[in-house]
Design an enzyme around this catalytic site. Structure first.
Site, mmCIF file in Angstrom:
data_model
loop_
_atom_site.group_PDB
_atom_site.id
_atom_site.type_symbol
_atom_site.label_atom_id
_atom_site.label_comp_id
_atom_site.label_asym_id
_atom_site.label_seq_id
_atom_site.Cartn_x
_atom_site.Cartn_y
_atom_site.Cartn_z
ATOM 1 N N HIS A 1 5.109 -4.114 5.121
ATOM 2 C CA HIS A 1 4.612 -5.122 5.986
ATOM 3 C C HIS A 1 5.434 -5.604 6.764
ATOM 4 O O HIS A 1 5.275 -6.118 8.011
ATOM 5 C CB HIS A 1 4.024 -6.175 5.392
ATOM 6 C CG HIS A 1 2.592 -6.067 4.738
ATOM 7 N ND1 HIS A 1 1.490 -5.514 5.430
ATOM 8 C CD2 HIS A 1 2.222 -5.772 3.466
ATOM 9 C CE1 HIS A 1 0.472 -5.475 4.877
ATOM 10 N NE2 HIS A 1 0.752 -5.552 3.613
ATOM 11 N N CYS B 1 -4.911 -4.079 0.059
ATOM 12 C CA CYS B 1 -4.175 -4.888 0.885
ATOM 13 C C CYS B 1 -5.111 -6.162 1.250
ATOM 14 O O CYS B 1 -6.118 -6.003 1.638
ATOM 15 C CB CYS B 1 -3.680 -4.313 1.874
ATOM 16 S SG CYS B 1 -2.458 -5.192 2.976
ATOM 17 N N LEU B 2 -4.720 -7.511 1.150
ATOM 18 C CA LEU B 2 -5.270 -8.710 1.850
ATOM 19 C C LEU B 2 -5.553 -8.368 3.106
ATOM 20 O O LEU B 2 -6.479 -9.031 3.752
ATOM 21 C CB LEU B 2 -4.612 -9.687 1.569
ATOM 22 C CG LEU B 2 -4.346 -10.265 0.066
ATOM 23 C CD1 LEU B 2 -3.427 -11.537 -0.095
ATOM 24 C CD2 LEU B 2 -5.747 -10.408 -0.636
ATOM 25 N N GLY C 1 0.756 -10.236 -3.970
ATOM 26 C CA GLY C 1 1.894 -10.229 -2.925
ATOM 27 C C GLY C 1 1.487 -10.497 -1.506
ATOM 28 O O GLY C 1 0.344 -10.513 -1.193
ATOM 29 N N GLN D 1 1.915 -11.078 7.562
ATOM 30 C CA GLN D 1 0.373 -10.976 7.362
ATOM 31 C C GLN D 1 -0.315 -12.495 7.525
ATOM 32 O O GLN D 1 -1.292 -12.537 7.912
ATOM 33 C CB GLN D 1 0.074 -10.723 5.859
ATOM 34 C CG GLN D 1 0.437 -9.449 5.455
ATOM 35 C CD GLN D 1 0.055 -8.946 3.957
ATOM 36 O OE1 GLN D 1 0.888 -9.199 3.186
ATOM 37 N NE2 GLN D 1 -1.038 -8.532 3.736
ATOM 38 N N HIS E 1 5.172 -1.815 -1.258
ATOM 39 C CA HIS E 1 3.914 -2.033 -0.512
ATOM 40 C C HIS E 1 4.176 -3.020 0.456
ATOM 41 O O HIS E 1 3.943 -3.401 1.928
ATOM 42 C CB HIS E 1 2.738 -2.374 -1.127
ATOM 43 C CG HIS E 1 1.435 -2.861 -0.500
ATOM 44 N ND1 HIS E 1 0.378 -2.102 -0.451
ATOM 45 C CD2 HIS E 1 1.351 -4.004 0.217
ATOM 46 C CE1 HIS E 1 -0.631 -2.794 0.310
ATOM 47 N NE2 HIS E 1 0.055 -3.745 0.547
ATOM 48 N N GLU E 2 4.891 -4.509 -0.149
ATOM 49 C CA GLU E 2 5.106 -5.718 0.691
ATOM 50 C C GLU E 2 6.044 -5.329 1.883
ATOM 51 O O GLU E 2 6.242 -5.967 2.839
ATOM 52 C CB GLU E 2 5.417 -6.805 -0.181
ATOM 53 C CG GLU E 2 4.317 -7.123 -1.212
ATOM 54 C CD GLU E 2 2.939 -7.577 -0.515
ATOM 55 O OE1 GLU E 2 3.057 -8.144 0.503
ATOM 56 O OE2 GLU E 2 1.956 -7.122 -1.160
#
Ligand code: NI
Length: 174
Positions: free
Chosen positions: A142, A96-97, A47, A52, A138-139
């Site tokens: 952000h 997480c990225l 995701g 981000q 989670h996404e």
């Protein structure tokens, strides 16, 4: 195809609040979705949210299956998502990225009711549960400047953030 740099903690841009997309059908949104998808698959991740990559719009892409199913892609695009109902509790190990190398158990709702716009501008509503519900929560965090590490118990969070800040400093100076 554009692979964008994914911002990492403690970059202050990750704390920005994303704005509502006025026209999901626009060329600029189409390009943003393409960039998000290219960057997510390249990373690789399951995701990616627009903030981000430094774009403060309520746009998220996910593909929670492709890494398990022989690389078959199943891209989902979520524009202006809103969660209207949270239910139950489940613990998943999250990463997480934007917080590379950190994996922690996080407690979230196990089921959600979600509405969102697609790229044609149509509005949809559906229920999601387990891993998909967790990935979406989670996404969407952000989009309001929130990271999964913010959900850790305070003492653990403090230690981890200190460590990450130190790591970033070393990376910048060394
Ligand atoms: Ni993330």
């Amino acid at each position: 195809m554009a692979i964008c740099e994914i911002l990492t903690y403690p970059d202050p841009a990750l704390r920005e609040i994303a704005q509502t997309v006025d026209n999901p059908q626009s060329e600029s949104v189409r390009q943003l979705v393409q960039d998000l998808a290219d960057s997510m698959y390249d990373a690789p991740g399951v995701g990616l949210a627009a903030p981000q990559i430094g774009v403060f719009l309520r746009v998220v892409v996910t593909d929670t299956r492709w890494r398990e199913e022989d690389g078959i892609r199943d891209l989902h695009v979520w524009i202006n998502p809103e969660i209207s109902h949270f239910e139950g509790e489940v613990v998943f190990e999250e990463g997480c990225l934007s917080v590379p190398g950190i994996y922690e158990d996080i407690k979230r709702a196990s089921a959600i009711t979600l509405s969102w716009s697609d790229q044609d501008g149509s509005r949809h509503e559906a229920n999601f549960n387990d891993f998909q519900a967790v990935a979406l929560q989670h996404e969407f965090d952000h989009l309001v400047g929130k990271l999964f590490i913010d959900l850790l118990p305070p003492i653990k969070q403090k230690l981890l953030k200190k460590r990450l800040q130190k790591r970033k400093k070393q990376a910048l100076t060394g």
